[in-house]
Design a protein around this motif. Structure first.
Motif, mmCIF file in Angstrom:
data_model
loop_
_atom_site.group_PDB
_atom_site.id
_atom_site.type_symbol
_atom_site.label_atom_id
_atom_site.label_comp_id
_atom_site.label_asym_id
_atom_site.label_seq_id
_atom_site.Cartn_x
_atom_site.Cartn_y
_atom_site.Cartn_z
ATOM 1 N N ASN A 55 0.845 -1.186 0.000
ATOM 2 C CA ASN A 55 0.000 0.000 0.000
ATOM 3 C C ASN A 55 0.884 1.241 0.000
ATOM 4 O O ASN A 55 1.686 1.431 0.924
ATOM 5 N N LEU A 56 0.738 2.072 -1.027
ATOM 6 C CA LEU A 56 1.552 3.279 -1.079
ATOM 7 C C LEU A 56 1.096 4.284 -0.031
ATOM 8 O O LEU A 56 -0.100 4.552 0.108
ATOM 9 N N SER A 57 2.056 4.798 0.700
ATOM 10 C CA SER A 57 1.789 5.721 1.790
ATOM 11 C C SER A 57 2.496 7.044 1.516
ATOM 12 O O SER A 57 2.832 7.351 0.378
ATOM 13 N N SER A 58 2.736 7.822 2.576
ATOM 14 C CA SER A 58 3.375 9.119 2.400
ATOM 15 C C SER A 58 4.100 9.524 3.670
ATOM 16 O O SER A 58 3.651 9.227 4.782
ATOM 17 N N PHE A 59 5.193 10.249 3.498
ATOM 18 C CA PHE A 59 5.955 10.732 4.653
ATOM 19 C C PHE A 59 5.196 11.816 5.408
ATOM 20 O O PHE A 59 5.514 12.106 6.571
ATOM 21 N N ILE A 60 4.184 12.423 4.809
ATOM 22 C CA ILE A 60 3.404 13.443 5.518
ATOM 23 C C ILE A 60 2.226 12.842 6.271
ATOM 24 O O ILE A 60 1.408 13.569 6.833
ATOM 25 N N ALA A 61 2.141 11.499 6.307
ATOM 26 C CA ALA A 61 1.053 10.830 7.012
ATOM 27 C C ALA A 61 1.538 10.036 8.220
ATOM 28 O O ALA A 61 0.781 9.260 8.792
ATOM 29 N N LEU A 62 2.798 10.220 8.601
ATOM 30 C CA LEU A 62 3.303 9.520 9.772
ATOM 31 C C LEU A 62 2.606 10.026 11.030
ATOM 32 O O LEU A 62 2.086 11.143 11.067
ATOM 33 N N LEU A 63 2.612 9.226 12.077
ATOM 34 C CA LEU A 63 1.855 9.552 13.286
ATOM 35 C C LEU A 63 2.382 10.778 14.011
ATOM 36 O O LEU A 63 1.693 11.323 14.877
ATOM 37 N N ARG A 64 3.550 11.245 13.657
ATOM 38 C CA ARG A 64 4.099 12.450 14.284
ATOM 39 C C ARG A 64 3.255 13.686 13.990
ATOM 40 O O ARG A 64 3.355 14.689 14.710
ATOM 41 N N VAL A 65 2.428 13.639 12.925
ATOM 42 C CA VAL A 65 1.594 14.802 12.609
ATOM 43 C C VAL A 65 0.273 14.771 13.363
ATOM 44 O O VAL A 65 -0.512 15.721 13.277
ATOM 45 N N PHE A 66 0.000 13.675 14.105
ATOM 46 C CA PHE A 66 -1.196 13.581 14.940
ATOM 47 C C PHE A 66 -0.802 13.919 16.371
ATOM 48 O O PHE A 66 0.376 14.040 16.701
ATOM 49 N N SER A 67 -1.800 14.050 17.246
ATOM 50 C CA SER A 67 -1.500 14.366 18.637
ATOM 51 C C SER A 67 -2.505 13.718 19.580
ATOM 52 O O SER A 67 -3.562 13.230 19.154
ATOM 53 N N GLY A 68 -2.156 13.689 20.865
ATOM 54 C CA GLY A 68 -3.062 13.237 21.907
ATOM 55 C C GLY A 68 -3.449 11.777 21.820
ATOM 56 O O GLY A 68 -2.701 10.927 21.333
ATOM 57 N N GLU A 69 -4.666 11.484 22.276
ATOM 58 C CA GLU A 69 -5.166 10.113 22.327
ATOM 59 C C GLU A 69 -5.317 9.511 20.935
ATOM 60 O O GLU A 69 -5.163 8.302 20.755
ATOM 61 N N LEU A 70 -5.612 10.350 19.967
ATOM 62 C CA LEU A 70 -5.764 9.849 18.594
ATOM 63 C C LEU A 70 -4.459 9.246 18.091
ATOM 64 O O LEU A 70 -4.456 8.160 17.490
ATOM 65 N N ASP A 88 -12.568 2.488 10.142
ATOM 66 C CA ASP A 88 -13.716 3.030 9.408
ATOM 67 C C ASP A 88 -14.367 4.172 10.199
ATOM 68 O O ASP A 88 -14.733 5.213 9.637
ATOM 69 N N GLU A 89 -14.548 3.961 11.496
ATOM 70 C CA GLU A 89 -15.152 4.986 12.347
ATOM 71 C C GLU A 89 -14.305 6.253 12.375
ATOM 72 O O GLU A 89 -14.842 7.370 12.336
ATOM 73 N N LEU A 90 -13.005 6.087 12.435
ATOM 74 C CA LEU A 90 -12.112 7.246 12.461
ATOM 75 C C LEU A 90 -12.200 8.036 11.158
ATOM 76 O O LEU A 90 -12.094 9.267 11.163
ATOM 77 N N SER A 91 -12.398 7.339 10.057
ATOM 78 C CA SER A 91 -12.579 8.019 8.776
ATOM 79 C C SER A 91 -13.809 8.922 8.817
ATOM 80 O O SER A 91 -13.771 10.077 8.378
#
Length: 313
Positions: free
Chosen positions: A177-192, A208-211
């Motif tokens: 599955n092609l991904s991206s360096f701008i989608a790593l978890l470092r760009v998210f925060s907190g409990e998410l 699915d729910e998170l989407s």
């Protein structure tokens, strides 16, 4: 590059979004390694032309099948085709995706953007300058965000689930599955951020729910409250690829006989990112193809930056 498979067994691959850019190059590299390739694209005319261009290079084991990844019925028709023709599938590369933004150059005609990015002024810029130019002129509506999630995450899921029985029929199947360096978890925060990284508790249903939650928060202008990425750049694209990463990890844990991984191909110069990338399509395709042809005992549920395994965070 040399493949790891025995020549006594013909290997079959499906590549989504294969009519141009990195997808077409992935098809070329796979076919050059002796893999039979089913090149898919939404537009039949463009897909057929892409197959013809590969056959002109002497790559005869390439064929076209129409596919709209966002439509489950289209994915089901592809699965029927592969089943009838080959009875199994060895490699699935989910490449098809959209950026989910509109670039405003002061002219609403679609050709206007193409004219600008083809100009000498634009092409003479550095990759960073081109990216900044596009970012400043990009807008992201709710409709575009919804389409981006439906295509990039939902479409990847549609195709994978339709083809999963055929992958399980292979003696050594791979999903990339092609991904991206701008989608790593470092760009998210907190409990998410913590939830997306907790593979022991995460499920497909929760992804699915998170989407849906992202789209709800996007509509209500509340992205920062839940920890979604709010930095400069296409937020829906970042989230869609992060959810693809999460889906990959959940699926890999469930189907241990398969090798299911994510690959960031790098910032490749393609139509999809308005030619802001600094890598050629050949350089970008190297990672996905290398992971697809990796030895049987290779990792699963992993993230690769190019050809090197890296962290999801």
């Amino acid at each position: 590059m040399e493949g790891s498979f025995s020549s006594s067994e013909q290997r079959v691959a499906v590549v989504t979004g294969g009519n141009k850019g990195i997808g077409l190059e992935i098809c070329r590299q796979l076919a050059s390694n002796g893999i039979t390739v089913v090149l898919t694209a939404r537009d039949e005319k463009r897909g057929t032309a892409a197959v013809d261009s590969l056959r002109e290079l002497g790559l005869s084991d390439v064929m076209f099948h129409q596919l709209d990844i966002s439509e489950p019925s289209s994915a089901a028709r592809l699965a029927d085709f592969v089943k009838d023709k080959f009875g199994k599938l060895d490699i699935l590369i989910n490449n098809a995706a959209i950026l989910g933004v509109t670039v405003d150059v002061g002219d609403p005609h679609p050709a206007a953007v193409q004219e600008v990015i083809s100009s000498e002024k634009f092409t003479s810029m550095s990759a960073m300058e081109r990216l900044e130019w596009v970012d400043k002129r990009s807008t992201e509506t709710y409709a575009e965000a919804e389409e981006c999630l439906r295509t990039n995450y939902g479409g990847t899921k549609n195709v994978t689930e339709a083809l999963l029985p055929l992958l399980l029929s292979s003696s050594d199947a791979r999903v990339v599955n092609l991904s991206s360096f701008i989608a790593l978890l470092r760009v998210f925060s907190g409990e998410l951020k913590q939830e997306l990284n907790d593979i022991d508790k995460l499920s497909v249903e929760r992804v699915d729910e998170l989407s849906e939650l992202f789209l709800e928060d996007f509509k209500n202008d509340q992205l920062d409250q839940r920890g979604w990425p709010i930095e400069k750049g296409p937020s829906a694209y970042r989230v869609s690829k992060a959810l693809v990463n999460a889906y990959t990890r959940v699926l890999a844990k469930k189907h241990t006989s398969l090798r299911i991984n994510c690959v960031n191909p790098g910032h490749v110069n393609t139509d999809g990112n308005y030619h802001t990338g600094d890598l050629t399509v050949a350089e970008g395709a190297r990672g996905p193809v290398t992971v697809a042809l990796a030895p049987r005992e290779g990792p699963t549920g992993a993230y690769f930056d190019g050809t090197e395994e890296a962290s999801f965070v």
